[in-house]
Design a protein around this motif. Structure first.
Motif, PDB file in Angstrom:
ATOM      1  N   LEU A 100      34.425 112.064  92.990  1.00 49.21           N
ATOM      2  CA  LEU A 100      34.209 113.007  91.930  1.00 49.21           C
ATOM      3  C   LEU A 100      34.646 112.346  90.601  1.00 49.21           C
ATOM      4  CD1 LEU A 100      34.392 115.906  90.566  1.00 49.21           C
ATOM      5  CD2 LEU A 100      36.851 115.981  91.187  1.00 49.21           C
ATOM      6  N   ASN A 101      33.577 112.204  89.629  1.00 44.48           N
ATOM      7  CA  ASN A 101      33.430 111.514  88.620  1.00 44.48           C
ATOM      8  C   ASN A 101      33.970 112.298  87.676  1.00 44.48           C
ATOM      9  OD1 ASN A 101      32.931 108.964  90.098  1.00 44.48           O
ATOM     10  ND2 ASN A 101      30.697 109.341  89.840  1.00 44.48           N
ATOM     11  N   VAL A 102      35.189 111.902  86.660  1.00 42.84           N
ATOM     12  CA  VAL A 102      35.435 112.659  85.515  1.00 42.84           C
ATOM     13  C   VAL A 102      35.665 111.854  84.279  1.00 42.84           C
ATOM     14  CG1 VAL A 102      37.521 113.957  84.795  1.00 42.84           C
ATOM     15  CG2 VAL A 102      36.877 114.224  87.246  1.00 42.84           C
ATOM     16  N   TYR A 103      35.198 112.506  83.329  1.00 47.40           N
ATOM     17  CA  TYR A 103      35.471 112.017  81.874  1.00 47.40           C
ATOM     18  C   TYR A 103      36.235 112.831  81.109  1.00 47.40           C
ATOM     19  CZ  TYR A 103      34.403 109.686  77.482  1.00 47.40           C
ATOM     20  OH  TYR A 103      34.673 108.848  76.292  1.00 47.40           O
ATOM     21  N   LEU A 104      37.279 112.175  80.329  1.00 39.49           N
ATOM     22  CA  LEU A 104      38.112 112.970  79.558  1.00 39.49           C
ATOM     23  C   LEU A 104      37.960 112.247  78.302  1.00 39.49           C
ATOM     24  CD1 LEU A 104      41.461 112.631  81.500  1.00 39.49           C
ATOM     25  CD2 LEU A 104      39.797 114.524  81.542  1.00 39.49           C
ATOM     26  N   TYR A 105      37.956 113.342  77.326  1.00 39.51           N
ATOM     27  CA  TYR A 105      37.814 113.059  75.784  1.00 39.51           C
ATOM     28  C   TYR A 105      38.781 113.987  75.056  1.00 39.51           C
ATOM     29  CZ  TYR A 105      34.902 116.922  75.190  1.00 39.51           C
ATOM     30  OH  TYR A 105      34.372 118.232  75.167  1.00 39.51           O
TER      31      TYR A 105
END
Lengths: 197, 197
Positions: free
Chosen positions: B117-122
């Motif tokens: 599960l690839n997550v990106y946070l901004y």
């Protein structure tokens, strides 16, 4: 304060199906093409004309032609539709909790006193080709062409009527790969995000 | 098949804190700077040198200098660190369920037999300035400079060592505005996404 979930989406990523599932889970109203019917009734414009204009930006050539003709008080169909739909979206946000698919709703509601959750859905080409070709009974190649054309229109429409860039994650609170999670899973995640605190 | 959550993140979006919360919720191992210590031990390189090189791509000037010197069997520190960290990440993925922050883990694990599960946070500049200035006891202006510098390094590192574009949502299954949901809420959504079906 009403809760509004807006869903931007790539063509074929399941925005309509997933939006309906989210609305069912949360007991929210659901708005998609139905907006067109409402807009049509409200403005008195013919349904056929408005359907044709939906989510397409006005052509620059049309503006030029109107300018040259010297007519005043005339707006290209697309701009009229955008104005009418914007008013309807603002009215919905004042009235009820709702899921609204497309139509720059994230932008139209940006300064409204609503609890806004802006979602963007995308999926791999493979997943979208599968969905589109199965639903429409067309070949993968035809589906791919359709996806490209519709996404180009959606991008042009969004970028034309907002000061934002379509599909840029900074416009949205939550961006999801619907192919990874499936329609049901994607809807669950969106509903969970809306129900936080 | 082990479950691995990778977290890419803008500087100041809370990747480390949120990653730890997710790991706690799911009972997963957590890897962030600890990787550096592991890499250091494994390679025999000094901890100070590796810390300095962490998430910075090798300078093109360094390659040129090495080329001219005629040395062989030599790798710039940064590339050695990347290679060592990649091996450690591959080992983790074979061994246990884990949350891994940064270090191109999404790319390194792309073809591995793991449930990824690839997550990106901004987050908005405002939210990140608040977090960084409070944590580091610096002014908002200093925080902003730090954010810009670190994100430039992260982007350069990611784009250098992968064939992808950092922060582009197509690399990730889930992209979240941590300022909207808060650390706890963001962690809940990620955990829910991992627990689907």
């Amino acid at each position: 304060m009403n809760k509004i979930i807006t869903i931007g989406r790539q063509f074929g990523s399941g925005g309509r199906d997933i939006g309906k599932l989210v609305a069912e889970k949360l007991g929210f109203a659901f708005y998609d093409r139905d907006l067109i019917a409402l807009a049509s009734e409200k403005s008195g414009m013919s349904h056929a004309v408005l359907s044709e204009a939906d989510e397409k930006a006005a052509s620059p050539w049309l503006y030029a032609a109107v300018g040259q003709s010297g007519q005043t008080g005339f707006m290209p169909t697309n701009d009229t539709l955008f104005a009418v739909q914007s008013q309807i979206i603002l009215d919905i946000a004042k009235t009820e909790n709702a899921v609204i698919v497309g139509r720059c709703a994230d932008y139209i509601l940006r300064d409204e006193p609503v609890e806004l959750l802006n979602v963007y859905l995308y999926a791999s080409d493979e997943a979208r080709i599968k969905r589109v070709s199965e639903r429409m009974g067309i070949t993968g190649q035809q589906a791919l062409q359709k996806m490209k054309r519709h996404d180009k229109q959606r991008k042009f429409y969004y970028d034309f009527y907002t000061d934002r860039k379509w599909a840029s994650h900074v416009n949205y609170h939550l961006t999801l790969d619907s192919g990874k999670f499936g329609d049901e899973g994607t809807a669950e995640i969106i509903a969970a995000a809306m129900n936080l605190k």
